[in-house]
Write an enzyme that holds these catalytic residues in place. Structure first.
Site, mmCIF file in Angstrom:
data_model
loop_
_atom_site.group_PDB
_atom_site.id
_atom_site.type_symbol
_atom_site.label_atom_id
_atom_site.label_comp_id
_atom_site.label_asym_id
_atom_site.label_seq_id
_atom_site.Cartn_x
_atom_site.Cartn_y
_atom_site.Cartn_z
ATOM 1 N N HIS A 137 0.721 -1.276 0.113
ATOM 2 C CA HIS A 137 -0.146 -0.090 0.007
ATOM 3 C C HIS A 137 0.862 1.155 -0.151
ATOM 4 O O HIS A 137 0.639 2.154 -0.718
ATOM 5 C CB HIS A 137 -0.986 0.119 1.113
ATOM 6 C CG HIS A 137 -1.875 -1.076 1.589
ATOM 7 N ND1 HIS A 137 -1.890 -1.800 2.511
ATOM 8 C CD2 HIS A 137 -2.882 -1.620 0.556
ATOM 9 C CE1 HIS A 137 -3.116 -2.796 2.262
ATOM 10 N NE2 HIS A 137 -3.319 -2.779 1.162
ATOM 11 N N LYS B 53 -18.257 -5.967 11.036
ATOM 12 C CA LYS B 53 -17.206 -6.783 10.839
ATOM 13 C C LYS B 53 -16.067 -6.049 11.689
ATOM 14 O O LYS B 53 -15.444 -5.187 11.425
ATOM 15 C CB LYS B 53 -16.918 -6.550 9.273
ATOM 16 C CG LYS B 53 -16.954 -7.774 8.397
ATOM 17 C CD LYS B 53 -16.810 -7.516 7.040
ATOM 18 C CE LYS B 53 -15.295 -7.836 6.482
ATOM 19 N NZ LYS B 53 -15.143 -7.223 5.020
ATOM 20 N N ARG C 230 -2.720 -5.832 -8.344
ATOM 21 C CA ARG C 230 -1.595 -6.841 -8.409
ATOM 22 C C ARG C 230 -1.651 -7.905 -9.206
ATOM 23 O O ARG C 230 -0.624 -8.610 -9.967
ATOM 24 C CB ARG C 230 -1.852 -7.699 -7.037
ATOM 25 C CG ARG C 230 -1.300 -6.752 -5.704
ATOM 26 C CD ARG C 230 -1.619 -7.448 -4.458
ATOM 27 N NE ARG C 230 -3.104 -7.603 -4.238
ATOM 28 C CZ ARG C 230 -3.747 -7.641 -3.073
ATOM 29 N NH1 ARG C 230 -3.137 -8.156 -2.075
ATOM 30 N NH2 ARG C 230 -4.920 -7.397 -3.221
ATOM 31 N N SER D 14 -2.726 -8.019 2.731
ATOM 32 C CA SER D 14 -3.050 -8.064 4.305
ATOM 33 C C SER D 14 -3.657 -9.153 4.951
ATOM 34 O O SER D 14 -3.169 -9.583 6.073
ATOM 35 C CB SER D 14 -4.295 -6.910 4.330
ATOM 36 O OG SER D 14 -3.700 -5.781 4.113
HETATM 37 P P1 ADP Z 1 -9.509 -3.920 0.192
HETATM 38 O O1 ADP Z 1 -10.451 -4.675 1.218
HETATM 39 O O2 ADP Z 1 -10.589 -2.912 -0.577
HETATM 40 O O3 ADP Z 1 -9.286 -4.946 -1.080
HETATM 41 P P2 ADP Z 1 -6.893 -3.675 0.686
HETATM 42 O O4 ADP Z 1 -6.630 -2.694 2.174
HETATM 43 O O5 ADP Z 1 -6.828 -5.174 0.821
HETATM 44 O O6 ADP Z 1 -8.565 -3.367 0.657
HETATM 45 O O7 ADP Z 1 -6.401 -3.089 -0.251
HETATM 46 C C1 ADP Z 1 -6.637 -1.655 -0.701
HETATM 47 C C2 ADP Z 1 -5.864 -1.551 -2.085
HETATM 48 O O8 ADP Z 1 -4.549 -1.772 -2.119
HETATM 49 C C3 ADP Z 1 -6.457 -2.439 -3.329
HETATM 50 O O9 ADP Z 1 -6.578 -1.464 -4.297
HETATM 51 C C4 ADP Z 1 -5.348 -3.472 -3.276
HETATM 52 O O10 ADP Z 1 -5.372 -4.163 -4.750
HETATM 53 C C5 ADP Z 1 -4.334 -2.682 -3.269
HETATM 54 N N1 ADP Z 1 -3.030 -3.642 -2.631
HETATM 55 C C6 ADP Z 1 -3.321 -4.482 -1.758
HETATM 56 N N2 ADP Z 1 -2.004 -5.145 -1.578
HETATM 57 C C7 ADP Z 1 -1.158 -4.516 -2.389
HETATM 58 C C8 ADP Z 1 0.039 -4.720 -2.912
HETATM 59 N N3 ADP Z 1 1.031 -5.369 -2.077
HETATM 60 N N4 ADP Z 1 0.646 -4.097 -3.721
HETATM 61 C C9 ADP Z 1 -0.175 -2.956 -4.349
HETATM 62 N N5 ADP Z 1 -1.395 -2.907 -4.327
HETATM 63 C C10 ADP Z 1 -1.922 -3.674 -3.154
#
Ligand code: ADP
Length: 152
Positions: free
Chosen positions: A19, A43, A91, A129
């Protein structure tokens, strides 16, 4: 000229180096980035939202980055915060399938609200995550995946 403000929505449970990479790279495209931690009271989160806000703020200290928590439709809150773009990371094709529909819906909800996607830096692509939460839950040190220190 109108300021370019991007709203970067996500669960960020936790906010990872993946992120961080998206935000750092987007800072060369936008004047300001608002990181929105979406949360739903029904949640449960793993990492407390207040702590996550502080950790992300520390990560981007001195940069034009704000952090907010929200419980609303992403498109609505983005407009409310004065953002004219949504920012998301991509990704893989699984992300794409989901992001494609969400971006269409958001543009339907708010005319002209464009979503900008940044393709993940290859060395950060495996970071999710969900996986990091599982590692942490079973006692693995996750410092290497995070841009801040959770132990202080
Ligand atoms: P959500 O629950 O909305 O998917 P996340 O917190 O998992 O939220 O992810 C937020 C954003 O960051 C999404 O666009 C996701 O694709 C992106 N993202 C998550 N992990 C990575 C990563 N390792 N590299 C780049 N972008 C990422």
């Amino acid at each position: 000229m109108q300021k370019k403000i991007a709203f970067f929505p996500g669960s960020f449970d936790p906010f990872t180096k993946g992120h961080e990479d998206i935000v750092v790279r987007a800072l060369s495209l936008f004047d300001e980035i608002i990181i929105g931690i979406g949360h739903n009271s029904s949640k449960a989160r793993y990492f407390p939202i207040e702590k996550m806000i502080t950790w992300i703020e520390e990560t981007f200290e001195g940069k034009p980055v704000k952090v907010v928590a929200y419980n609303n439709l992403t498109a609505n809150i983005a407009v409310e915060m004065g953002a004219n773009f949504l920012l998301r990371g991509l990704r893989n094709t699984t992300d794409f399938e989901y992001e494609n529909s969400i971006a269409q819906v958001n543009r339907f909800l708010v005319d002209g609200l464009e979503t900008v996607f940044l393709i993940t830096s290859p060395h950060l692509a495996p970071i999710s995550s969900t996986i990091i939460r599982d590692l942490y839950r079973y006692g693995t040190n996750i410092d290497t995946f995070l841009p801040y220190n959770i132990n202080t």
